[in-house]
Design a protein around this motif. Sequence first.
Motif, PDB file in Angstrom:
ATOM      1  N   THR A  24       4.561   1.633   0.398  1.00  0.00           N
ATOM      2  CA  THR A  24       4.323   0.226   0.710  1.00  0.00           C
ATOM      3  C   THR A  24       4.605  -0.031   2.181  1.00  0.00           C
ATOM      4  N   PRO A  25       3.903  -0.977   2.788  1.00  0.00           N
ATOM      5  CA  PRO A  25       4.327  -1.412   4.107  1.00  0.00           C
ATOM      6  C   PRO A  25       5.652  -2.156   3.999  1.00  0.00           C
ATOM      7  N   SER A  79       5.747   0.400   9.131  1.00  0.00           N
ATOM      8  CA  SER A  79       5.911  -0.914   9.747  1.00  0.00           C
ATOM      9  C   SER A  79       5.493  -0.857  11.207  1.00  0.00           C
ATOM     10  N   GLY A  80       5.425  -2.018  11.847  1.00  0.00           N
ATOM     11  CA  GLY A  80       5.018  -2.077  13.240  1.00  0.00           C
ATOM     12  C   GLY A  80       6.107  -1.631  14.195  1.00  0.00           C
ATOM     13  N   LYS A  92      12.882  -0.334   7.808  1.00  0.00           N
ATOM     14  CA  LYS A  92      12.225   0.485   6.776  1.00  0.00           C
ATOM     15  C   LYS A  92      13.220   1.083   5.788  1.00  0.00           C
ATOM     16  N   LEU A  93      14.454   1.348   6.251  1.00  0.00           N
ATOM     17  CA  LEU A  93      15.442   1.899   5.323  1.00  0.00           C
ATOM     18  C   LEU A  93      15.673   0.952   4.160  1.00  0.00           C
ATOM     19  N   SER A  94      15.653  -0.336   4.432  1.00  0.00           N
ATOM     20  CA  SER A  94      15.814  -1.321   3.363  1.00  0.00           C
ATOM     21  C   SER A  94      14.751  -1.141   2.295  1.00  0.00           C
ATOM     22  N   THR A 134       1.112  -2.655  16.347  1.00  0.00           N
ATOM     23  CA  THR A 134       0.470  -3.822  15.751  1.00  0.00           C
ATOM     24  C   THR A 134      -0.888  -4.143  16.364  1.00  0.00           C
ATOM     25  N   ASP A 135      -1.178  -3.551  17.524  1.00  0.00           N
ATOM     26  CA  ASP A 135      -2.487  -3.784  18.144  1.00  0.00           C
ATOM     27  C   ASP A 135      -3.431  -2.600  17.967  1.00  0.00           C
ATOM     28  N   GLU A 136      -3.108  -1.699  17.028  1.00  0.00           N
ATOM     29  CA  GLU A 136      -3.969  -0.549  16.732  1.00  0.00           C
ATOM     30  C   GLU A 136      -4.426  -0.609  15.285  1.00  0.00           C
ATOM     31  N   GLY A 137      -5.654  -0.182  15.051  1.00  0.00           N
ATOM     32  CA  GLY A 137      -6.173  -0.104  13.702  1.00  0.00           C
ATOM     33  C   GLY A 137      -5.809   1.202  13.040  1.00  0.00           C
TER      34      GLY A 137
END
Length: 219
Positions: free
Chosen positions: A75-76, A115-116, A122-124, A174-177
């Motif tokens: 998951t993100p 994540s961005g 992410k550890l959470s 966040t600015d990359e696809g």
Amino acid sequence: MAAAEDTMHTLGTGGGRTLIAIVYHSAYGHTRRQAEAVRSGVQDVDGTEALLVPVENVEQNWDRLMDAEALIFGTPTYMGAASAAFKAFQEATSRAVMSKGYRWKDKLAAGFTNSGAHAGDKLSTLIQLALFAAQHGMHWVNLDLPPGKNSASGSEADPNRLGFWLGAGAQSNTDEGPDTAPPASDLATARHLGQRVAKTALQFARGRDAASAAVRAAS
């Protein structure tokens, strides 16, 4: 794209292959690339088969998930937690799995997230995934990969460059696809996770078969 992937990889466990399911959510495609890398790692291991299941298609795949020796959850990370869509899948397992007799008990589990930000809490999310697996009585498989980029000679190309142990982490600008993010090192880390889970699943399956054979021989 997701529907085509499901058609390609819902082939069953024929020929004695051990099934590894990858259940994931991806809103923008970045976590999907991570999931595909995990699938590639599973496919690297002889005797296993990968089943890629977006959470949007899980209702059609409950029986196939029951057939799996291991489930790898992805998951993100949004706001320090799993996405709402993935959380909805988790809650749906209460009805589809737990209430029918803890049907995932003693299966293997592992996880990955994207994540961005480099850390991005992410550890959470990985802890949430491990706890989710524990609630189902599953056995968690960690990453088993030394952290990269933790010395002067390290680089962004190192596997596990983000330094997670509990599962595989990835970072997407966040600015990359999804055509360019996550980077190759993070995808290699995800592939390693798929390989590790697949090898562990084979060990579990063969050990269970050997134990059953021993019981039959003694009776």
